[in-house]
Motif scaffolding. Structure first.
Motif: not given
Length: 218
Positions: A190-213
């Motif tokens: 979603m982003v061009t910055s590798e550092e920001r991509g890591e931050e977004l990835a951390e947000m994504y995976v910190s939400t349980d999959t059943p909740i996101a679904m």
């Protein structure tokens, strides 16, 4: 290192910022800025308020901003899972719209600009339609009023039926490990910055999959 710092900040602030609104759909509100324009920021799924942090820092002189985290995102407590699997009902989204409107009224915010991304954009549109008295302007970033899954040439009722029969079982049975891997990949893309991509990835995976679904289904 910065991703770890964000994780620690989230674990401390998301719990402390909770407010017991009628429906419990708001897990945290982060405030920033002292500008003349009141602004509400609603993230997309499965992100929390931190997705807006750089925007808030850059615009702190222009806006008085409040960025929300919805219940269930980034390890916060979710709303009760709906008892009946009826995808024509959207209790979590209904609660979010009601609680955002209640927050605006409770804090007596005037001429509010509501900005939403993806799921947040959908909620912003609903807020404008259902509570026009609390909103002055809507900015919708990549959100839609209704999904056009399965094409534009079928009725709303047919779409609901196909979601119930085809999509909902697949999403509820989705393998969590595979979902996490896909979410991490999507976040970094979603982003061009590798550092920001890591931050977004951390947000994504910190939400349980059943909740996101569940949010996705609704």
């Amino acid at each position: 290192m910065r991703t770890l710092m964000y994780s620690l900040i989230a674990s401390l602030t998301l719990g402390l910022g909770a407010h017991a609104y009628a429906d419990g759909a708001i897990a945290h509100v982060e405030q920033c800025g002292d500008g003349p324009v009141e602004m509400i920021l609603i993230p997309g799924s499965p992100c929390d308020w931190r997705v807006w942090d750089e925007f808030m820092t850059r615009n702190s002189d222009n806006y008085s901003m409040r960025a929300f985290t919805l219940a269930g995102f980034s390890g916060t407590a979710p709303l009760p899972t709906p008892a009946a699997n009826d995808v024509s009902k959207t209790p979590w989204l209904d609660a979010a719209v009601a609680d955002i409107a209640a927050y605006i009224k409770e804090h007596e915010l005037d001429d509010v600009v509501v900005v939403g991304h993806s799921l947040g954009g959908h909620l912003a549109l609903r807020l404008g339609l259902e509570h026009p008295d609390v909103v002055s302007r809507i900015v919708d970033i990549d959100g839609v009023p209704e999904s056009n899954l399965f094409g534009d040439d079928i009725s709303h009722e047919e779409r609901i039926q196909r979601i119930e029969l085809e999509l909902e079982p697949a999403l509820r049975g989705f393998d969590s490990q595979r979902a996490v891997a896909m979410q991490e990949q999507a976040a970094r893309a979603m982003v061009t910055s590798e550092e920001r991509g890591e931050e977004l990835a951390e947000m994504y995976v910190s939400t349980d999959t059943p909740i996101a679904m569940e949010y996705l289904i609704q």
